[in-house]
Design a protein around this motif. Structure first.
Motif, PDB file in Angstrom:
ATOM      1  N   LYS A 173      28.910  29.258 -15.222  1.00  0.00           N
ATOM      2  CA  LYS A 173      28.465  30.009 -14.048  1.00  0.00           C
ATOM      3  C   LYS A 173      29.558  30.052 -12.984  1.00  0.00           C
ATOM      4  O   LYS A 173      29.662  31.019 -12.216  1.00  0.00           O
ATOM      5  N   ALA A 174      30.400  28.995 -12.945  1.00  0.00           N
ATOM      6  CA  ALA A 174      31.459  28.902 -11.940  1.00  0.00           C
ATOM      7  C   ALA A 174      32.723  29.658 -12.342  1.00  0.00           C
ATOM      8  O   ALA A 174      33.697  29.667 -11.590  1.00  0.00           O
ATOM      9  N   GLY A 175      32.739  30.238 -13.548  1.00  0.00           N
ATOM     10  CA  GLY A 175      33.883  31.049 -13.940  1.00  0.00           C
ATOM     11  C   GLY A 175      34.602  30.632 -15.208  1.00  0.00           C
ATOM     12  O   GLY A 175      35.516  31.330 -15.658  1.00  0.00           O
ATOM     13  N   ALA A 176      34.225  29.509 -15.790  1.00  0.00           N
ATOM     14  CA  ALA A 176      34.852  29.097 -17.049  1.00  0.00           C
ATOM     15  C   ALA A 176      34.449  30.087 -18.151  1.00  0.00           C
ATOM     16  O   ALA A 176      33.309  30.551 -18.196  1.00  0.00           O
ATOM     17  N   GLU A 177      35.388  30.404 -19.024  1.00  0.00           N
ATOM     18  CA  GLU A 177      35.107  31.322 -20.131  1.00  0.00           C
ATOM     19  C   GLU A 177      34.850  30.569 -21.433  1.00  0.00           C
ATOM     20  O   GLU A 177      34.234  31.094 -22.351  1.00  0.00           O
ATOM     21  N   ARG A 178      35.340  29.346 -21.506  1.00  0.00           N
ATOM     22  CA  ARG A 178      35.118  28.515 -22.695  1.00  0.00           C
ATOM     23  C   ARG A 178      35.016  27.060 -22.263  1.00  0.00           C
ATOM     24  O   ARG A 178      35.825  26.569 -21.482  1.00  0.00           O
ATOM     25  N   VAL A 179      33.998  26.370 -22.777  1.00  0.00           N
ATOM     26  CA  VAL A 179      33.803  24.947 -22.493  1.00  0.00           C
ATOM     27  C   VAL A 179      33.736  24.190 -23.811  1.00  0.00           C
ATOM     28  O   VAL A 179      32.930  24.521 -24.682  1.00  0.00           O
ATOM     29  N   ASP A 180      34.596  23.187 -23.972  1.00  0.00           N
ATOM     30  CA  ASP A 180      34.589  22.314 -25.139  1.00  0.00           C
ATOM     31  C   ASP A 180      34.031  20.954 -24.735  1.00  0.00           C
ATOM     32  O   ASP A 180      34.187  20.530 -23.581  1.00  0.00           O
ATOM     33  N   VAL A 181      33.408  20.272 -25.668  1.00  0.00           N
ATOM     34  CA  VAL A 181      32.811  18.963 -25.393  1.00  0.00           C
ATOM     35  C   VAL A 181      33.534  17.890 -26.196  1.00  0.00           C
ATOM     36  O   VAL A 181      33.704  18.038 -27.409  1.00  0.00           O
ATOM     37  N   TRP A 182      33.963  16.836 -25.514  1.00  0.00           N
ATOM     38  CA  TRP A 182      34.610  15.697 -26.163  1.00  0.00           C
ATOM     39  C   TRP A 182      33.771  14.450 -25.911  1.00  0.00           C
ATOM     40  O   TRP A 182      33.570  14.042 -24.757  1.00  0.00           O
ATOM     41  N   VAL A 183      33.268  13.845 -26.955  1.00  0.00           N
ATOM     42  CA  VAL A 183      32.554  12.571 -26.825  1.00  0.00           C
ATOM     43  C   VAL A 183      33.049  11.616 -27.899  1.00  0.00           C
ATOM     44  O   VAL A 183      33.507  12.038 -28.961  1.00  0.00           O
ATOM     45  N   ILE A 184      32.943  10.350 -27.622  1.00  0.00           N
ATOM     46  CA  ILE A 184      33.353   9.351 -28.606  1.00  0.00           C
ATOM     47  C   ILE A 184      32.310   9.264 -29.714  1.00  0.00           C
ATOM     48  O   ILE A 184      32.647   9.195 -30.893  1.00  0.00           O
ATOM     49  N   ALA A 185      31.037   9.286 -29.319  1.00  0.00           N
ATOM     50  CA  ALA A 185      29.984   9.087 -30.315  1.00  0.00           C
ATOM     51  C   ALA A 185      28.771   9.960 -30.047  1.00  0.00           C
ATOM     52  O   ALA A 185      28.478  10.340 -28.914  1.00  0.00           O
ATOM     53  N   MET A 226      26.880  11.228 -26.484  1.00  0.00           N
ATOM     54  CA  MET A 226      25.921  12.319 -26.345  1.00  0.00           C
ATOM     55  C   MET A 226      24.672  11.964 -27.146  1.00  0.00           C
ATOM     56  O   MET A 226      24.766  11.631 -28.327  1.00  0.00           O
ATOM     57  N   THR A 227      23.526  12.038 -26.469  1.00  0.00           N
ATOM     58  CA  THR A 227      22.267  11.713 -27.144  1.00  0.00           C
ATOM     59  C   THR A 227      21.502  13.005 -27.441  1.00  0.00           C
ATOM     60  O   THR A 227      21.687  13.616 -28.480  1.00  0.00           O
ATOM     61  N   THR A 228      20.696  13.477 -26.520  1.00  0.00           N
ATOM     62  CA  THR A 228      19.983  14.741 -26.749  1.00  0.00           C
ATOM     63  C   THR A 228      20.889  15.938 -26.483  1.00  0.00           C
ATOM     64  O   THR A 228      20.646  17.036 -26.990  1.00  0.00           O
ATOM     65  N   GLY A 229      21.908  15.744 -25.649  1.00  0.00           N
ATOM     66  CA  GLY A 229      22.796  16.846 -25.292  1.00  0.00           C
ATOM     67  C   GLY A 229      22.368  17.575 -24.036  1.00  0.00           C
ATOM     68  O   GLY A 229      23.032  18.527 -23.600  1.00  0.00           O
ATOM     69  N   SER A 230      21.270  17.149 -23.403  1.00  0.00           N
ATOM     70  CA  SER A 230      20.766  17.846 -22.215  1.00  0.00           C
ATOM     71  C   SER A 230      21.727  17.741 -21.038  1.00  0.00           C
ATOM     72  O   SER A 230      21.915  18.714 -20.291  1.00  0.00           O
ATOM     73  N   THR A 231      22.358  16.583 -20.849  1.00  0.00           N
ATOM     74  CA  THR A 231      23.321  16.415 -19.752  1.00  0.00           C
ATOM     75  C   THR A 231      24.528  17.319 -19.951  1.00  0.00           C
ATOM     76  O   THR A 231      24.961  18.026 -19.038  1.00  0.00           O
ATOM     77  N   ILE A 232      25.082  17.304 -21.168  1.00  0.00           N
ATOM     78  CA  ILE A 232      26.239  18.140 -21.484  1.00  0.00           C
ATOM     79  C   ILE A 232      25.905  19.619 -21.326  1.00  0.00           C
ATOM     80  O   ILE A 232      26.705  20.400 -20.792  1.00  0.00           O
ATOM     81  N   GLU A 233      24.731  20.017 -21.777  1.00  0.00           N
ATOM     82  CA  GLU A 233      24.332  21.422 -21.680  1.00  0.00           C
ATOM     83  C   GLU A 233      24.192  21.844 -20.215  1.00  0.00           C
ATOM     84  O   GLU A 233      24.602  22.942 -19.835  1.00  0.00           O
ATOM     85  N   ASN A 234      23.632  20.963 -19.401  1.00  0.00           N
ATOM     86  CA  ASN A 234      23.491  21.244 -17.976  1.00  0.00           C
ATOM     87  C   ASN A 234      24.861  21.454 -17.329  1.00  0.00           C
ATOM     88  O   ASN A 234      25.080  22.423 -16.595  1.00  0.00           O
ATOM     89  N   CYS A 235      25.803  20.553 -17.623  1.00  0.00           N
ATOM     90  CA  CYS A 235      27.150  20.649 -17.057  1.00  0.00           C
ATOM     91  C   CYS A 235      27.884  21.889 -17.581  1.00  0.00           C
ATOM     92  O   CYS A 235      28.606  22.561 -16.842  1.00  0.00           O
ATOM     93  N   THR A 236      27.698  22.194 -18.872  1.00  0.00           N
ATOM     94  CA  THR A 236      28.334  23.378 -19.467  1.00  0.00           C
ATOM     95  C   THR A 236      27.899  24.652 -18.763  1.00  0.00           C
ATOM     96  O   THR A 236      28.723  25.513 -18.413  1.00  0.00           O
ATOM     97  N   LYS A 237      26.608  24.787 -18.517  1.00  0.00           N
ATOM     98  CA  LYS A 237      26.093  25.985 -17.858  1.00  0.00           C
ATOM     99  C   LYS A 237      26.617  26.107 -16.435  1.00  0.00           C
ATOM    100  O   LYS A 237      26.898  27.212 -15.952  1.00  0.00           O
ATOM    101  N   LEU A 238      26.766  24.973 -15.740  1.00  0.00           N
ATOM    102  CA  LEU A 238      27.337  24.994 -14.392  1.00  0.00           C
ATOM    103  C   LEU A 238      28.777  25.513 -14.431  1.00  0.00           C
ATOM    104  O   LEU A 238      29.177  26.325 -13.588  1.00  0.00           O
TER     105      LEU A 238
END
Length: 248
Positions: free
Chosen positions: A229-241, A214-226
């Motif tokens: 919006k699709a019905g997830a109530e909690r989204v966790d992020v796993w990255v190596i670095a 994860m660099t700026t986090g913009s990609t992860i944030e975009n995917c999280t919002k999707l």
């Protein structure tokens, strides 16, 4: 007694003792995927933002970006800084067909995940941030898909319950072939199209998204919002670095 299961377990133990008893970096004898010396040389992400895990100079703070606009994901697990040995191994996987380095990296991440969720609920579903089809064709494989497959195997071996399920068909799809993130500046990454991904599939209530870096986090944030919006109530992020900010 399940003799078939016992036989498979013994064969696996013998295979590991013969072929997987050395460090993936220096080839020294090792009980795990890395020897103690190489493990100690990894750039641990010790000082970081409490929420987004961006490397900082002080521990247990909330970075300016998170204070201004807190990311939508619930937690982020990012045990290493994207530099040194970690950066070399990930670049080797992505650009030099070094797929044998996937195992030690996902093994390290699984250790941190087990610690992180020792007092928390595990996600029901695990998705990965995919590459665009043309990038996969160019590279020959999708590194995040391969890493997710191995990570699930690692967790299954080490947990006393089943790990998060990985759909046979990843619901996340990249629909725009944007420029490689490592070739862009931070400012350019933040300006990248926010509609590069779309969802097509069933989403669980508690989801984890995996990405290698994860660099700026913009990609992860975009995917999280999707996902939300699709019905997830909690989204966790796993990255190596997590990539440290460049010193000016």
């Amino acid at each position: 007694m399940d003799w078939k299961k016992l036989s498979t377990t013994k064969i696996t133990q013998v295979y590991k003792s013969i072929f997987l008893n050395q460090c993936y970096i220096c080839n020294a004898k090792a009980q795990s995927t890395l020897c103690n010396s190489c493990n100690e040389g990894l750039p641990a992400n010790l000082n970081h933002c409490q929420h987004c895990k961006r490397p900082t100079h002080s521990a247990d703070i909330l970075c300016g970006n998170c204070q201004t606009s807190r990311p939508a994901y619930h937690i982020c697990v990012a045990p290493y800084r994207f530099e040194g040995i970690i950066k070399t191994l990930i670049h080797s996987i992505k650009f030099n067909q070094g797929i044998h380095y996937i195992r030690p990296l996902t093994h390290l991440l699984s250790e941190h995940l087990i610690e992180s969720y020792s007092t928390d609920h595990w996600p029901e579903q695990l998705l990965y941030v995919p590459s665009h089809p043309s990038r996969i064709k160019e590279r020959g494989f999708c590194q995040t898909k391969a890493m997710t497959t191995q990570l699930t195997k690692d967790l299954k071996e080490r947990l006393d319950k089943n790990p998060p399920t990985v759909p046979k068909k990843n619901p996340l799809k990249k629909i725009k072939n944007t420029l490689a993130q490592h070739s862009l500046s931070r400012k350019e990454r933040l300006k990248s199209p926010q509609s590069s991904y779309q969802l097509d599939g069933t989403i669980a209530k508690h989801v984890a998204i995996f990405d290698d870096v994860m660099t700026t986090g913009s990609t992860i944030e975009n995917c999280t919002k999707l996902l939300l919006k699709a019905g997830a109530e909690r989204v966790d992020v796993w990255v190596i670095a997590r990539t440290p900010d460049k010193e000016n």
